[in-house]
Design a protein around this motif. Sequence first.
Motif, mmCIF file in Angstrom:
data_model
loop_
_atom_site.group_PDB
_atom_site.id
_atom_site.type_symbol
_atom_site.label_atom_id
_atom_site.label_comp_id
_atom_site.label_asym_id
_atom_site.label_seq_id
_atom_site.Cartn_x
_atom_site.Cartn_y
_atom_site.Cartn_z
ATOM 1 N N GLY A 1 0.631 -1.057 -0.355
ATOM 2 C CA GLY A 1 0.078 0.100 -0.017
ATOM 3 C C GLY A 1 0.903 1.520 0.172
ATOM 4 O O GLY A 1 0.350 2.382 0.412
ATOM 5 N N LYS A 2 2.190 0.881 0.146
ATOM 6 C CA LYS A 2 3.253 1.971 -0.026
ATOM 7 C C LYS A 2 3.165 2.424 -1.564
ATOM 8 O O LYS A 2 3.531 1.649 -2.202
ATOM 9 N N PRO A 3 3.338 3.485 -2.028
ATOM 10 C CA PRO A 3 3.106 4.459 -3.095
ATOM 11 C C PRO A 3 4.515 4.137 -3.873
ATOM 12 O O PRO A 3 4.540 3.946 -5.048
ATOM 13 N N TYR A 4 5.346 4.326 -3.418
ATOM 14 C CA TYR A 4 6.401 4.777 -3.998
ATOM 15 C C TYR A 4 7.886 2.481 -3.817
ATOM 16 O O TYR A 4 8.856 2.896 -3.990
ATOM 17 N N LEU A 5 6.927 1.780 -3.057
ATOM 18 C CA LEU A 5 7.627 1.032 -2.748
ATOM 19 C C LEU A 5 7.403 -0.634 -3.784
ATOM 20 O O LEU A 5 6.676 -0.840 -4.515
ATOM 21 N N LEU A 6 8.330 -1.010 -4.152
ATOM 22 C CA LEU A 6 9.020 -1.686 -4.977
ATOM 23 C C LEU A 6 8.898 -2.494 -4.786
ATOM 24 O O LEU A 6 10.759 -2.992 -4.374
ATOM 25 N N TYR A 7 8.870 -3.484 -4.744
ATOM 26 C CA TYR A 7 9.098 -5.279 -4.405
ATOM 27 C C TYR A 7 8.225 -6.450 -4.806
ATOM 28 O O TYR A 7 8.422 -6.160 -5.689
ATOM 29 N N TYR A 8 8.947 -7.418 -4.134
ATOM 30 C CA TYR A 8 8.503 -8.884 -5.011
ATOM 31 C C TYR A 8 7.542 -9.355 -4.109
ATOM 32 O O TYR A 8 7.483 -9.591 -2.895
ATOM 33 N N GLU A 9 6.870 -10.117 -4.336
ATOM 34 C CA GLU A 9 5.717 -10.854 -3.602
ATOM 35 C C GLU A 9 4.527 -10.898 -3.602
ATOM 36 O O GLU A 9 4.407 -10.989 -1.979
ATOM 37 N N VAL A 10 4.231 -9.400 -3.529
ATOM 38 C CA VAL A 10 3.211 -8.927 -2.631
ATOM 39 C C VAL A 10 2.193 -8.376 -3.501
ATOM 40 O O VAL A 10 1.143 -7.704 -3.950
ATOM 41 N N ASP A 11 1.424 -9.814 -5.004
ATOM 42 C CA ASP A 11 0.729 -8.980 -5.328
ATOM 43 C C ASP A 11 -0.361 -9.871 -5.570
ATOM 44 O O ASP A 11 -1.985 -10.303 -6.035
ATOM 45 N N GLY A 12 -0.159 -10.564 -4.425
ATOM 46 C CA GLY A 12 -1.146 -11.697 -4.130
ATOM 47 C C GLY A 12 -0.503 -13.626 -4.517
ATOM 48 O O GLY A 12 -1.176 -14.470 -3.770
ATOM 49 N N TYR A 13 0.228 -13.484 -5.670
ATOM 50 C CA TYR A 13 0.698 -14.683 -6.497
ATOM 51 C C TYR A 13 1.937 -15.358 -5.002
ATOM 52 O O TYR A 13 2.775 -15.455 -5.339
ATOM 53 N N SER A 14 1.484 -15.473 -3.735
ATOM 54 C CA SER A 14 2.612 -16.023 -3.231
ATOM 55 C C SER A 14 2.983 -17.280 -3.459
ATOM 56 O O SER A 14 4.446 -17.655 -3.335
ATOM 57 N N THR A 15 2.315 -18.150 -4.264
ATOM 58 C CA THR A 15 2.625 -19.137 -4.550
ATOM 59 C C THR A 15 3.898 -19.308 -5.725
ATOM 60 O O THR A 15 4.907 -20.017 -5.841
ATOM 61 N N ASN A 16 4.203 -18.028 -5.826
ATOM 62 C CA ASN A 16 5.490 -17.762 -7.207
ATOM 63 C C ASN A 16 6.736 -18.043 -5.882
ATOM 64 O O ASN A 16 8.248 -18.312 -6.775
ATOM 65 N N ASN B 1 13.316 -2.844 -14.881
ATOM 66 C CA ASN B 1 12.812 -2.225 -16.072
ATOM 67 C C ASN B 1 11.675 -1.714 -16.026
ATOM 68 O O ASN B 1 10.434 -1.352 -16.755
ATOM 69 N N SER B 2 11.854 -0.202 -15.446
ATOM 70 C CA SER B 2 10.461 -0.154 -14.924
ATOM 71 C C SER B 2 10.980 1.417 -15.552
ATOM 72 O O SER B 2 11.961 2.303 -14.474
ATOM 73 N N PRO B 3 10.092 2.806 -15.861
ATOM 74 C CA PRO B 3 10.713 4.017 -15.950
ATOM 75 C C PRO B 3 9.867 4.585 -14.136
ATOM 76 O O PRO B 3 9.925 5.831 -14.141
ATOM 77 N N ASP B 4 8.531 4.437 -13.851
ATOM 78 C CA ASP B 4 8.704 4.489 -12.694
ATOM 79 C C ASP B 4 9.262 4.312 -11.451
ATOM 80 O O ASP B 4 9.140 3.350 -10.683
ATOM 81 N N TYR B 5 9.118 5.782 -10.842
ATOM 82 C CA TYR B 5 9.912 6.116 -9.760
ATOM 83 C C TYR B 5 9.613 5.054 -8.406
ATOM 84 O O TYR B 5 8.356 3.972 -8.462
ATOM 85 N N GLY B 6 10.430 3.913 -8.046
ATOM 86 C CA GLY B 6 10.458 3.051 -6.576
ATOM 87 C C GLY B 6 11.265 2.215 -6.431
ATOM 88 O O GLY B 6 12.845 1.494 -6.738
ATOM 89 N N GLY B 7 11.820 1.742 -5.375
ATOM 90 C CA GLY B 7 12.870 0.930 -4.547
ATOM 91 C C GLY B 7 12.232 0.231 -3.157
ATOM 92 O O GLY B 7 11.389 0.452 -2.802
ATOM 93 N N SER B 8 13.740 -0.804 -2.687
ATOM 94 C CA SER B 8 13.082 -1.293 -1.460
ATOM 95 C C SER B 8 14.520 -1.965 -0.863
ATOM 96 O O SER B 8 15.115 -1.763 -1.766
ATOM 97 N N GLY B 9 14.274 -1.788 0.472
ATOM 98 C CA GLY B 9 16.180 -2.561 1.010
ATOM 99 C C GLY B 9 15.158 -3.617 1.083
ATOM 100 O O GLY B 9 15.139 -4.662 -0.079
ATOM 101 N N GLY B 10 15.533 -4.713 2.211
ATOM 102 C CA GLY B 10 15.968 -5.482 2.929
ATOM 103 C C GLY B 10 16.450 -6.220 2.161
ATOM 104 O O GLY B 10 18.035 -6.428 2.003
ATOM 105 N N SER B 11 16.731 -7.984 2.154
ATOM 106 C CA SER B 11 17.918 -8.925 2.084
ATOM 107 C C SER B 11 18.426 -8.565 0.102
ATOM 108 O O SER B 11 19.106 -8.765 0.349
ATOM 109 N N PHE B 12 16.843 -8.430 0.062
ATOM 110 C CA PHE B 12 17.547 -7.849 -1.711
ATOM 111 C C PHE B 12 17.243 -6.544 -2.473
ATOM 112 O O PHE B 12 16.250 -6.635 -2.607
ATOM 113 N N PRO B 13 18.437 -5.958 -2.545
ATOM 114 C CA PRO B 13 17.852 -4.727 -2.730
ATOM 115 C C PRO B 13 17.409 -4.167 -4.144
ATOM 116 O O PRO B 13 17.745 -4.783 -4.874
#
Length: 460
Positions: free
Chosen positions: A112-127, A152-164
């Motif tokens: 729910g954070k507009p500039y947080l670009l992350y993985y595994e958070v769109d509902g498909y946790s089985t990935n 490969n995205s033009p939209d601002y975003g990022g995240s830290g954690g185990s894998f920046p």
Amino acid sequence: MKKVNFFIILMLSSFLNAQVFDVETIKYSGDDNNRINLVILSEGYQESELADFISDAEKFTSTMFAEAPFSNYTNYFNVYAVKVPSNESGADRPSTNTYVDTYFNATHEAFGKPYLLYYEVDGYSTNNTEAKILSVLADNTPNYDVGLILVNSPDYGGSGGSFPMAYNGYWGNNVIMHEIGHSLFDLKDEYYPGDELASEAINMTKETNTNSVKWKNWLNTNSVGIYQYTCDTGNCADWYKPHQNCIMEKIDKGFCSVCKEGMVARIHELISPIDSYLPSASNIEALNFPIDFSLSLIKPNPNTLESNWTLNSNVFANNLDEVSINETDLVEGENTLITAITDNTSLIRIDDYETINIHTVTWSINYSTLGIETISSENNLSIKMYPNPTKNTINFSFENGNNSNLKIEIISLDGKRIKTLSLKNFETESVNISKLNAGVYLANFYSDNALLSTKKLIKQ
């Protein structure tokens, strides 16, 4: 240096097929085992776009190592790029119902954070994306220290954690440096990160006493102060930061002095400046005088390493990478040659740091046989002397890797020995110096009768 847990790799391999991809070397400084290895993984780049990924990885590397303290310690890093193709370009954006088929499932607006670009958070946790990331790193670059994901995205975003993770747009390179600040160096955001992420850290504290705050030695230098966090909710008023224009708050800035200090100290924890040394094998025979002893050092830019060579506890040479021992330099029987390397960087103002961070190589020479019997190296030697200055009591503590004892001599400036004590590994000893006259004294630290360091002791 700590590497990926290979037990985890074996477990992952039991349910994930090995995925081997092309790996390109972006920056090579030396042996992976004595470097910090940054590995950049492509995300949202199709096969036809992987050349663009390499170009983006090269631009990031150039940007990063033009920025202090990375520029100072560029020789301490390797950078590799793993070409992981995605079936489609870009990243998911749930608010617009945009979902693309990418390898690591990169998603904007995470949690729910507009500039947080992350993985595994769109509902498909089985990935099981985190397991996929670990598997790709283990299969392609097993000596990695930090795995970065470039999206490969033009939209601002990022995240830290185990894998920046960060986007590849205009500010993407700065975003990755900010996120590495979190992931590799444990720096906190200098905008308020929320109560759940607030804690004591290199650049975050509840301490406001100028004599006690952890960055006290930087106060009033380079705009370092004790600045209260601001926000509308939570407990931000309890917390303080060292700067108001640091990349950990504002992405268009550089690292502040306090963050740089913490980063350099972390680099010193991970990497020994001694890359190799000669002679490097025991039981060397038939050596002719003079006998050469040399170091191959990983030098900062500019070089701030200092070397102190002692032979049988006597100073033999300073700030040399190679020395020669003649027959007349030795005594009959056992001789000990030690070189101690410290980093006298101006980026560090930690009390007693020059005695805390010492890397040594020891050679034992039996003169009667002219053979080198043993060679050992010892890293991360920790010697602490506190408080300094002091009126009544000085404390000494000592930690090293081979359980040797430490001998300490307190000497007046005219050369008189005031006090000698022996300190065991992992012990602290207090010495009453209340009867000494006020002034400057020298504390000499010896290990196995070799002089490691000299520190000024100030009696008030």
